[in-house]
Design a protein around this motif. Structure first.
Motif, mmCIF file in Angstrom:
data_model
loop_
_atom_site.group_PDB
_atom_site.id
_atom_site.type_symbol
_atom_site.label_atom_id
_atom_site.label_comp_id
_atom_site.label_asym_id
_atom_site.label_seq_id
_atom_site.Cartn_x
_atom_site.Cartn_y
_atom_site.Cartn_z
ATOM 1 N N ASP A 87 0.806 -1.233 0.000
ATOM 2 C CA ASP A 87 0.000 0.000 0.000
ATOM 3 C C ASP A 87 0.838 1.282 0.000
ATOM 4 O O ASP A 87 0.396 2.325 0.501
ATOM 5 C CB ASP A 87 -1.032 -0.022 1.145
ATOM 6 C CG ASP A 87 -2.086 -1.099 0.896
ATOM 7 O OD1 ASP A 87 -2.307 -1.451 -0.285
ATOM 8 O OD2 ASP A 87 -2.673 -1.608 1.867
ATOM 9 N N ILE A 88 2.015 1.228 -0.588
ATOM 10 C CA ILE A 88 2.758 2.463 -0.867
ATOM 11 C C ILE A 88 2.002 3.209 -1.965
ATOM 12 O O ILE A 88 1.174 2.623 -2.668
ATOM 13 C CB ILE A 88 4.205 2.189 -1.349
ATOM 14 C CG1 ILE A 88 4.188 1.318 -2.626
ATOM 15 C CG2 ILE A 88 5.056 1.579 -0.265
ATOM 16 C CD1 ILE A 88 5.432 1.420 -3.455
ATOM 17 N N LYS A 89 2.300 4.467 -2.108
ATOM 18 C CA LYS A 89 1.667 5.249 -3.184
ATOM 19 C C LYS A 89 2.284 4.848 -4.515
ATOM 20 O O LYS A 89 3.511 4.908 -4.674
ATOM 21 C CB LYS A 89 1.950 6.736 -2.950
ATOM 22 C CG LYS A 89 0.820 7.447 -2.287
ATOM 23 C CD LYS A 89 1.029 8.934 -2.385
ATOM 24 C CE LYS A 89 -0.319 9.518 -2.669
ATOM 25 N NZ LYS A 89 -0.668 10.731 -2.268
ATOM 26 N N ILE A 90 1.448 4.437 -5.459
ATOM 27 C CA ILE A 90 1.973 4.073 -6.783
ATOM 28 C C ILE A 90 1.461 5.100 -7.788
ATOM 29 O O ILE A 90 0.251 5.276 -7.939
ATOM 30 C CB ILE A 90 1.512 2.660 -7.195
ATOM 31 C CG1 ILE A 90 1.981 1.647 -6.132
ATOM 32 C CG2 ILE A 90 2.046 2.289 -8.572
ATOM 33 C CD1 ILE A 90 1.557 0.223 -6.402
ATOM 34 N N PRO A 91 2.357 5.815 -8.451
ATOM 35 C CA PRO A 91 1.919 6.821 -9.416
ATOM 36 C C PRO A 91 1.291 6.171 -10.653
ATOM 37 O O PRO A 91 1.434 4.959 -10.847
ATOM 38 C CB PRO A 91 3.227 7.523 -9.808
ATOM 39 C CG PRO A 91 4.296 6.539 -9.508
ATOM 40 C CD PRO A 91 3.812 5.673 -8.391
ATOM 41 N N ALA A 92 0.614 6.961 -11.461
ATOM 42 C CA ALA A 92 0.077 6.430 -12.715
ATOM 43 C C ALA A 92 1.251 5.893 -13.535
ATOM 44 O O ALA A 92 2.305 6.521 -13.605
ATOM 45 C CB ALA A 92 -0.629 7.535 -13.478
ATOM 46 N N VAL A 93 1.066 4.726 -14.113
ATOM 47 C CA VAL A 93 2.178 4.067 -14.804
ATOM 48 C C VAL A 93 1.866 3.977 -16.292
ATOM 49 O O VAL A 93 0.765 3.593 -16.687
ATOM 50 C CB VAL A 93 2.367 2.637 -14.241
ATOM 51 C CG1 VAL A 93 3.559 1.967 -14.888
ATOM 52 C CG2 VAL A 93 2.540 2.676 -12.744
ATOM 53 N N SER A 94 2.840 4.305 -17.095
ATOM 54 C CA SER A 94 2.646 4.191 -18.549
ATOM 55 C C SER A 94 2.731 2.719 -18.961
ATOM 56 O O SER A 94 3.435 1.922 -18.332
ATOM 57 C CB SER A 94 3.737 5.014 -19.246
ATOM 58 O OG SER A 94 4.361 4.267 -20.243
ATOM 59 N N GLU A 95 2.004 2.378 -20.001
ATOM 60 C CA GLU A 95 2.026 0.982 -20.468
ATOM 61 C C GLU A 95 3.061 0.785 -21.571
ATOM 62 O O GLU A 95 3.055 -0.237 -22.269
ATOM 63 C CB GLU A 95 0.634 0.569 -20.942
ATOM 64 C CG GLU A 95 -0.373 0.526 -19.810
ATOM 65 C CD GLU A 95 -1.452 -0.535 -19.986
ATOM 66 O OE1 GLU A 95 -1.688 -0.948 -21.138
ATOM 67 O OE2 GLU A 95 -2.032 -0.936 -18.973
#
Ligand code: BDR
Ligand code: CA
Length: 316
Positions: free
Chosen positions: A87-95
């Motif tokens: 549950d760390i903050k995960i930024p929006a990730v590019s595919e």
């Protein structure tokens, strides 16, 4: 060393992936994902995030979202958090790093492109590997070796974690795991018998943060959640680095003691996922083990060397 990393990230999967990415000896060809520590969309997103974060060039290939036993299991939120990474903050990730196609097809194509050279390190459920084998059984004779994190054989009283009889990766798809052990390739089993010797204490994780920088800090942050599970459920001070130990085996098999013999997995019932080896030294008559190839099960490890190697490698 050419490697495919088959994974369900997962906190200890992240530890293993950072390790792999820092090893100059390793040529990482692909990261294949599987359902396990979270659903397939989440484990694939996590793999893409870690790939970006760890500056890895190998592609991510989405794998199986359903297991071959047809049994759906609850996600281990208590262990890896809702997002699979504590549950760390995960930024929006590019595919961008996501390669089209399925994990099983990628495994087949990659092994066929480099006969005798590819090691698969599988640290989640073995569904992708079993699908690949079903589609193209000849790959068993073309892979260099398969190193799995999974199983428990009762050494040091370690017989299971998800149940008294089973380890989570095997329990998650016992049908797939049984097919992996039955195939004629070299399987090395890095199970609870040895992984529970690899304890990353809070002091050790603090050192990683200090020495490794941002990625060490990230692993330490994820491990907060993981540490609560180990303390509350198992009374253990620290976290277990299950998956990273499968990577160590690739580099330093001489740090492990192994036992040879065919392995069978119980695929249903109260002990589903139990792994049982018949030592090759024992010559029984016909049995469910008799026609299977001998595989190697790790039964002891020089844990201090592993922890030092992990820390030194990450600090590179
Ligand atoms: C295994 O199960 C998963 O939760 C971990 O990532 C590891 O691969 C340990 O039993
Ligand atoms: Ca895993």
């Amino acid at each position: 060393m050419k490697v495919i990393f088959d994974t369900d990230p997962g906190i200890d999967d992240a530890m293993a992936l950072l390790y792999l990415s820092k090893l100059a000896e390793v040529e990482l060809l692909g990261i294949t994902t599987v359902v396990g520590n979270a659903d397939i969309a989440t484990t694939t997103r996590n793999a893409l995030f870690l790939r970006q974060q760890f500056d890895i060039s190998a592609p991510v290939i989405r794998g199986a979202g359903e297991t071959l036993d047809g049994v759906s299991k609850p996600e281990p939120v208590i262990v890896h958090g809702v997002n699979g990474l504590g549950d760390i903050k995960i930024p929006a990730v590019s595919e961008d790093g996501l390669q089209a196609g399925t994990a099983s097809q990628f495994i087949i194509d990659t092994i066929r492109a480099h006969p005798g050279e590819v090691t698969i390190i599988a640290v989640g459920r073995m569904t992708n590997l079993a699908l690949a084998l079903r589609q193209d059984p000849a790959i068993a004779g073309m892979a260099k070796q398969v190193i799995i994190m999974g199983g428990a054989f009762g050494y040091q009283g370690r017989s299971g974690n998800i149940s008294p009889a089973a380890e989570a990766n095997i329990h998650g798809d016992p049908v797939a795991a049984d097919e992996i052990f039955a195939a004629s390739w070299k399987v090395v089993v890095v199970g609870l018998d040895v992984t529970h010797d690899i304890i990353l204490t809070s002091d050790y994780l603090a050192t990683l943060s200090a020495e490794v920088g941002a990625n060490g800090e990230l692993l330490a942050q994820m491990s907060d959640h993981y540490a609560k599970f180990y303390m509350n459920v198992m009374g253990l001070a620290g976290v277990v680095g299950h998956d990273l130990l499968a990577v160590t085996y690739l580099l330093h098999p001489e740090w492990f003691e192994t036992r040879e013999g065919p392995v069978v997995v119980l695929t249903e019932g109260i002990a589903a996922g139990q792994t049982i080896q018949m030592p090759s030294t024992r010559k029984n008559g016909p049995s469910p083990w008799a026609d299977r190839p001998a595989q190697l099960v790790c039964i002891a490890v020089e844990a201090e060397k592993v922890l030092q190697h992990y820390r030194a490698t990450l600090s590179r």
